[in-house]
Scaffold this motif. Structure first.
Motif, PDB file in Angstrom:
ATOM      1  N   GLU A  35       7.348  -4.647   6.125  1.00  0.00           N
ATOM      2  CA  GLU A  35       6.382  -3.594   6.480  1.00  0.00           C
ATOM      3  C   GLU A  35       5.037  -3.853   5.790  1.00  0.00           C
ATOM      4  OE1 GLU A  35       4.998  -0.235   8.362  1.00  0.00           O
ATOM      5  OE2 GLU A  35       6.866  -1.320   8.727  1.00  0.00           O
ATOM      6  N   ALA A  36       5.083  -4.270   4.523  1.00  0.00           N
ATOM      7  CA  ALA A  36       3.844  -4.562   3.796  1.00  0.00           C
ATOM      8  C   ALA A  36       3.166  -5.827   4.345  1.00  0.00           C
ATOM      9  CB  ALA A  36       4.133  -4.723   2.301  1.00  0.00           C
ATOM     10  N   LEU A  37       3.978  -6.750   4.861  1.00  0.00           N
ATOM     11  CA  LEU A  37       3.423  -8.030   5.366  1.00  0.00           C
ATOM     12  C   LEU A  37       3.044  -7.953   6.848  1.00  0.00           C
ATOM     13  CD1 LEU A  37       3.473 -10.979   3.714  1.00  0.00           C
ATOM     14  CD2 LEU A  37       4.405  -8.950   2.615  1.00  0.00           C
ATOM     15  N   TYR A  39       0.556  -6.991   8.540  1.00  0.00           N
ATOM     16  CA  TYR A  39      -0.776  -7.473   8.943  1.00  0.00           C
ATOM     17  C   TYR A  39      -1.240  -8.631   8.069  1.00  0.00           C
ATOM     18  CZ  TYR A  39      -0.777  -2.958  11.294  1.00  0.00           C
ATOM     19  OH  TYR A  39      -0.451  -1.886  12.077  1.00  0.00           O
ATOM     20  N   TRP A  40      -0.324  -9.272   7.372  1.00  0.00           N
ATOM     21  CA  TRP A  40      -0.659 -10.355   6.432  1.00  0.00           C
ATOM     22  C   TRP A  40      -0.765 -11.669   7.193  1.00  0.00           C
ATOM     23  CZ3 TRP A  40      -2.438  -9.260   1.843  1.00  0.00           C
ATOM     24  CH2 TRP A  40      -2.481 -10.234   0.840  1.00  0.00           C
ATOM     25  N   SER A  41      -1.360 -12.680   6.564  1.00  0.00           N
ATOM     26  CA  SER A  41      -1.586 -13.956   7.255  1.00  0.00           C
ATOM     27  C   SER A  41      -0.414 -14.922   7.126  1.00  0.00           C
ATOM     28  CB  SER A  41      -2.865 -14.602   6.712  1.00  0.00           C
ATOM     29  OG  SER A  41      -2.759 -14.720   5.318  1.00  0.00           O
ATOM     30  N   TYR A  99      -5.770  -8.198  -0.852  1.00  0.00           N
ATOM     31  CA  TYR A  99      -5.073  -7.234  -1.703  1.00  0.00           C
ATOM     32  C   TYR A  99      -3.740  -6.854  -1.098  1.00  0.00           C
ATOM     33  CZ  TYR A  99      -8.258  -4.865   1.498  1.00  0.00           C
ATOM     34  OH  TYR A  99      -8.997  -4.534   2.609  1.00  0.00           O
ATOM     35  N   MET A 100      -2.810  -6.504  -1.976  1.00  0.00           N
ATOM     36  CA  MET A 100      -1.453  -6.150  -1.564  1.00  0.00           C
ATOM     37  C   MET A 100      -0.911  -5.104  -2.533  1.00  0.00           C
ATOM     38  SD  MET A 100       1.366  -6.559   0.182  1.00  0.00           S
ATOM     39  CE  MET A 100       1.072  -8.000   1.196  1.00  0.00           C
ATOM     40  N   LEU A 101      -0.431  -4.007  -1.972  1.00  0.00           N
ATOM     41  CA  LEU A 101       0.118  -2.924  -2.795  1.00  0.00           C
ATOM     42  C   LEU A 101       1.553  -2.665  -2.353  1.00  0.00           C
ATOM     43  CD1 LEU A 101      -0.532  -0.618  -4.864  1.00  0.00           C
ATOM     44  CD2 LEU A 101      -1.278   0.751  -2.905  1.00  0.00           C
ATOM     45  N   ALA A 102       2.457  -2.468  -3.313  1.00  0.00           N
ATOM     46  CA  ALA A 102       3.871  -2.205  -2.985  1.00  0.00           C
ATOM     47  C   ALA A 102       3.998  -0.872  -2.253  1.00  0.00           C
ATOM     48  CB  ALA A 102       4.697  -2.195  -4.267  1.00  0.00           C
ATOM     49  N   PRO A 104       6.103   1.634  -2.097  1.00  0.00           N
ATOM     50  CA  PRO A 104       6.353   2.921  -2.756  1.00  0.00           C
ATOM     51  C   PRO A 104       5.087   3.541  -3.358  1.00  0.00           C
ATOM     52  CG  PRO A 104       7.998   1.303  -3.420  1.00  0.00           C
ATOM     53  CD  PRO A 104       6.945   0.557  -2.638  1.00  0.00           C
ATOM     54  N   HIS A 105       4.035   2.744  -3.490  1.00  0.00           N
ATOM     55  CA  HIS A 105       2.810   3.245  -4.128  1.00  0.00           C
ATOM     56  C   HIS A 105       1.676   3.458  -3.139  1.00  0.00           C
ATOM     57  CE1 HIS A 105       4.673   2.702  -8.040  1.00  0.00           C
ATOM     58  NE2 HIS A 105       5.154   1.573  -7.554  1.00  0.00           N
ATOM     59  N   TRP A 106       1.956   3.327  -1.850  1.00  0.00           N
ATOM     60  CA  TRP A 106       0.924   3.596  -0.848  1.00  0.00           C
ATOM     61  C   TRP A 106       0.579   5.087  -0.864  1.00  0.00           C
ATOM     62  CZ3 TRP A 106       2.547   0.630   4.305  1.00  0.00           C
ATOM     63  CH2 TRP A 106       2.527  -0.735   4.038  1.00  0.00           C
ATOM     64  N   GLY A 107      -0.625   5.389  -0.414  1.00  0.00           N
ATOM     65  CA  GLY A 107      -1.037   6.796  -0.267  1.00  0.00           C
ATOM     66  C   GLY A 107      -1.478   7.449  -1.563  1.00  0.00           C
ATOM     67  N   GLN A 108      -1.655   6.673  -2.631  1.00  0.00           N
ATOM     68  CA  GLN A 108      -2.058   7.261  -3.922  1.00  0.00           C
ATOM     69  C   GLN A 108      -3.398   6.719  -4.413  1.00  0.00           C
ATOM     70  OE1 GLN A 108       1.498   7.453  -6.681  1.00  0.00           O
ATOM     71  NE2 GLN A 108       2.463   6.548  -4.885  1.00  0.00           N
ATOM     72  N   ARG A 109      -4.094   6.036  -3.517  1.00  0.00           N
ATOM     73  CA  ARG A 109      -5.446   5.551  -3.778  1.00  0.00           C
ATOM     74  C   ARG A 109      -5.522   4.537  -4.939  1.00  0.00           C
ATOM     75  NH1 ARG A 109      -9.065   8.070  -0.700  1.00  0.00           N
ATOM     76  NH2 ARG A 109     -10.796   7.451  -2.027  1.00  0.00           N
ATOM     77  N   TYR A 110      -4.440   3.786  -5.147  1.00  0.00           N
ATOM     78  CA  TYR A 110      -4.491   2.777  -6.204  1.00  0.00           C
ATOM     79  C   TYR A 110      -5.467   1.650  -5.843  1.00  0.00           C
ATOM     80  CZ  TYR A 110      -0.612   4.596  -8.985  1.00  0.00           C
ATOM     81  OH  TYR A 110       0.180   5.369  -9.800  1.00  0.00           O
ATOM     82  N   MET A 111      -5.517   1.273  -4.563  1.00  0.00           N
ATOM     83  CA  MET A 111      -6.390   0.157  -4.204  1.00  0.00           C
ATOM     84  C   MET A 111      -7.864   0.553  -4.352  1.00  0.00           C
ATOM     85  SD  MET A 111      -5.780  -2.879  -3.808  1.00  0.00           S
ATOM     86  CE  MET A 111      -4.119  -3.259  -3.306  1.00  0.00           C
ATOM     87  N   GLN A 112      -8.144   1.845  -4.091  1.00  0.00           N
ATOM     88  CA  GLN A 112      -9.529   2.322  -4.242  1.00  0.00           C
ATOM     89  C   GLN A 112      -9.942   2.330  -5.715  1.00  0.00           C
ATOM     90  OE1 GLN A 112      -7.183   3.555  -2.264  1.00  0.00           O
ATOM     91  NE2 GLN A 112      -7.976   4.654  -0.504  1.00  0.00           N
ATOM     92  N   GLU A 113      -8.969   2.161  -6.609  1.00  0.00           N
ATOM     93  CA  GLU A 113      -9.257   2.079  -8.044  1.00  0.00           C
ATOM     94  C   GLU A 113      -9.351   0.616  -8.494  1.00  0.00           C
ATOM     95  OE1 GLU A 113      -6.967   5.065 -10.193  1.00  0.00           O
ATOM     96  OE2 GLU A 113      -6.744   3.591 -11.801  1.00  0.00           O
ATOM     97  N   ASP A 138      -5.555  -3.946  13.553  1.00  0.00           N
ATOM     98  CA  ASP A 138      -4.751  -2.710  13.534  1.00  0.00           C
ATOM     99  C   ASP A 138      -4.546  -2.157  12.127  1.00  0.00           C
ATOM    100  OD1 ASP A 138      -4.522  -3.059  16.246  1.00  0.00           O
ATOM    101  OD2 ASP A 138      -2.541  -4.009  16.126  1.00  0.00           O
ATOM    102  N   ASN A 139      -5.088  -2.822  11.133  1.00  0.00           N
ATOM    103  CA  ASN A 139      -4.851  -2.406   9.741  1.00  0.00           C
ATOM    104  C   ASN A 139      -5.841  -1.301   9.341  1.00  0.00           C
ATOM    105  OD1 ASN A 139      -4.010  -2.224   7.117  1.00  0.00           O
ATOM    106  ND2 ASN A 139      -4.071  -4.436   6.715  1.00  0.00           N
ATOM    107  N   ILE A 140      -5.548  -0.090   9.836  1.00  0.00           N
ATOM    108  CA  ILE A 140      -6.490   1.027   9.686  1.00  0.00           C
ATOM    109  C   ILE A 140      -6.716   1.387   8.206  1.00  0.00           C
ATOM    110  CG2 ILE A 140      -6.973   3.423  10.366  1.00  0.00           C
ATOM    111  CD1 ILE A 140      -6.582   1.886  12.823  1.00  0.00           C
ATOM    112  N   ALA A 141      -5.615   1.411   7.421  1.00  0.00           N
ATOM    113  CA  ALA A 141      -5.763   1.791   6.010  1.00  0.00           C
ATOM    114  C   ALA A 141      -6.693   0.805   5.299  1.00  0.00           C
ATOM    115  CB  ALA A 141      -4.401   1.840   5.328  1.00  0.00           C
ATOM    116  N   SER A 142      -6.550  -0.483   5.625  1.00  0.00           N
ATOM    117  CA  SER A 142      -7.398  -1.495   4.998  1.00  0.00           C
ATOM    118  C   SER A 142      -8.860  -1.307   5.420  1.00  0.00           C
ATOM    119  CB  SER A 142      -6.878  -2.880   5.398  1.00  0.00           C
ATOM    120  OG  SER A 142      -7.441  -3.868   4.602  1.00  0.00           O
TER     121      SER A 142
END
Ligand SMILES: CC(C)(COP(=O)(O)OP(=O)(O)OC[C@H]1O[C@@H](n2cnc3c(N)ncnc32)[C@H](O)[C@@H]1OP(=O)(O)O)[C@@H](O)C(=O)NCCC(=O)NCCS
Length: 188
Positions: A35-37, A39-41, A99-102, A104-113, A138-142
């Motif tokens: 699921e995390a991969l 939209y990955w290359s 960037y890649m975030l696990a 379980p930690h999505w939706g907590q704005r860690y990448m924006q930090e 299609d990677n809307i969150a990114s």
């Protein structure tokens, strides 16, 4: 001698540090999640040995200066993601960001930090002029994350990646140092 010598960046909830050989299990956990991969290359990892190889490449990249990858670590030591500046073109003061975030930690704005700390390092110590991102359409969150960090959508490159038997386009984003500085010092 390493071109990139170990340092840390500290944000309110995270420490960003150099990747270490002991990170293999955590990186495998990250990069084996389909699921995390999505939209990955590249396709999800299947074997722990791929994590060890990937760490070897990361350590080599610190030595030869081809990529600066930092692990995103919580106060309890858990590695929850990575942020990377790569494809350095030093003559033109530019590189790419990934960037890649696990999950379980999505939706907590860690990448924006994490990303602002890495970008500030890029425009500061690394004297970059421009940072680019290449993302799946299609990677809307990114997309939202990049736009929130003042990247501009600059174009669409057609049928650029073959991953797992599928072909996909790339949306190209760019961030200039002057736009970043104007955004973080709006009064100037
Ligand atoms: C991309 C990634 C870092 C996003 O992290 P995240 O924690 O899931 O992102 P967030 O939940 O903070 O979402 C980012 C923004 O997109 C929005 N968003 C997320 N999914 C959305 C959707 N389906 N539709 C509309 N908006 C969406 C969120 O509301 C948020 O908006 P905001 O900043 O205005 O609040 C993470 O999903 C990830 O690591 N994915 C796998 C690797 C990857 O795709 N990396 C990027 C390619 S380089």
């Amino acid at each position: 001698m390493n071109i990139f010598s170990a340092f840390e960046l500290i944000t309110p909830r995270l420490k960003l540090r150099f990747v270490e050989p002991g990170d293999a299990a955590a990186l495998f956990h990250l990069f084996s999640d389909p699921e995390a991969l999505r939209y990955w290359s590249s396709t999800p990892w299947l074997h722990l040995a791929q994590a060890a190889d990937n760490i070897e490449q990361t350590l080599k990249a610190y030595r030869d200066g081809t990529a600066l990858r930092l692990a995103m670590v919580l106060p309890d030591g858990e590695l929850i993601g990575t942020v990377t500046l790569y494809d350095f073109d030093r003559r033109n003061h530019r590189c790419q960001v990934g960037y890649m975030l696990a999950r379980p930690h999505w939706g907590q704005r860690y990448m924006q930090e994490a990303l602002p700390a890495l970008i500030a390092h890029g425009f500061g110590a690394l004297e970059l002029h421009r940072i680019e991102a290449d993302i799946h359409p299609d990677n809307i969150a990114s997309e939202r994350i990049l736009e929130g960090l003042h990247f501009q959508r600059e174009g669409l490159l057609r049928e650029r990646w073959f991953v797992g038997g599928e072909i996909s386009d790339s949306v190209i984003y760019g961030l200039l140092r002057k736009d970043w500085e104007a955004a973080i010092h709006p009064a100037r």
